[in-house]
Design a protein around this motif. Structure first.
Motif: not given
Length: 367
Positions: A45, A48-49
């Motif tokens: 993650d 943050k994509k």
């Protein structure tokens, strides 16, 4: 968009000039690859994509990993959106079998440290390969469909002449690769090369000769269809290093492995430069790293250091009003002196400015 850098620290032997974190402890390779795969999962993650457009596997010597270990690593990577997937290789590692295995992976760019085409200078650097192995490696890579090859060159060797350097440039041009990076030989502290310098066994090349070598490099590569898009980098049209360009453009990236750095736009993070501590931390679920939150001055300084290296230069419009005013004031004397130019609201180093780039950048930084 974002990038991923994966550090492979293993080397069969160390070159005398290298200051990067590396190790010759090949017995740790499998545990290290397992740790890399686990870190990729643990830090999924971090970006943050953001879609990952570039992947760069550097070292060290990534080609010291076996094809099976490379396959394992790529199984842990999501290459769905990756437009550029680079792996650094030593020319002597690129046997027909190894190149065939590379061709089965989603690798579309290979970067090789040729350094010089003089076998004598290669031995001085303690490089494992010969000049002929660079040519053979390029031939083999072309056979498996690699259409984006970069080579590194070095200049400024002790007792190297301008004619020696011209021969290296000509041989590099004859390879017809898509990208060339070239660096002056550096004497970094704590390296065997620096010790030789301190002992008086070697001497640095004269500064005037070094500048002439750099100037001739620019002229000869640009005359042969390469774009000088960054201080040390040249590319044919459409073949800039997208991953390295992301560093210079402040694009977020995730660094995986011992000593690897990450940047999320607001902070920097770096893993411990010790393979034992790195592996142990990952295996125990407690990664060993340090983190730094970036204040506005640090972010500004980072932009000065990176953007001014590129042919596009520093975009003043993205700076805060305070930093824009400060930068413009500091830059004015360099514009007057012909070291910087202002083009479409971008500060750009001139040809003369390239030769004193470090001085110019340091004067523009916030103190």
């Amino acid at each position: 968009m974002a990038g991923i850098y994966i550090h492979i620290p293993f080397c069969k032997s160390r070159c005398i000039y290298c200051g990067f974190y590396s190790t010759t402890r090949s017995e740790l390779r499998q545990r290290y690859v397992d740790a890399l795969c686990r870190e990729l999962q643990m830090r999924g993650d971090y970006l943050k994509k953001e879609p990952v457009h570039t992947i760069y596997i550097g070292g060290g010597t990534p080609s010291q990993l076996s094809p099976a270990q490379m396959q394992q690593l790529f199984q842990a990577l999501d290459t769905t959106h990756a437009e550029e997937v680079t792996i650094e290789c030593n020319p002597d590692d690129l046997t027909p079998q190894y190149v065939e295995a590379l061709g089965q992976l989603p690798v579309n760019r290979v970067s090789m440290g040729a350094q010089t085409f003089s076998n004598e200078r290669l031995r001085f650097l303690r490089r494992r390969h010969s000049a002929s192995q660079v040519l053979e490696a390029v031939r083999l890579l072309r056979q498996v469909g690699i259409r984006n090859i970069s080579i590194d060159l070095m200049y400024g060797f002790p007792e190297e002449t301008i004619d020696d350097w011209h021969r290296d440039i000509d041989l590099a041009l004859a390879l017809n690769v898509e990208h060339i990076s070239a660096y002056s030989l550096m004497y970094e502290e704590c390296t065997p090369l620096y010790q030789l310098l301190e002992q008086g066994k070697v001497h640095e090349v004269d500064e005037e000769l070094s500048l002439q070598m750099y100037s001739d490099l620019i002229d000869r590569l640009c005359q042969n269809g390469y774009e000088h898009y960054e201080i040390s980098n040249f590319a044919k049209a459409g073949y800039r290093s997208r991953h390295n360009s992301s560093y210079w453009n402040q694009t977020p990236y995730l660094g995986i492995g011992a000593a690897a750095h990450s940047f999320d736009g607001n902070s920097r993070q770096w893993n411990v430069s010790d393979i034992d501590l790195y592996i142990r931390g990952i295996e125990q679920g407690e990664p060993d790293f340090e983190r730094e939150e970036l204040d506005t001055d640090t972010r500004y300084n980072d932009m000065v250091m990176t953007a001014l290296r590129t042919c596009e230069g520093l975009d003043l419009s993205i700076l805060t009003p305070e930093h824009q005013s400060y930068c413009t004031e500091q830059a004015s004397r360099f514009i007057t002196d012909g070291l910087l130019t202002l083009r479409d609201n971008h500060l750009v180093l001139t040809r003369r400015g390239l030769f004193v780039s470090n001085m110019v950048m340091s004067e523009l930084m916030a103190v």
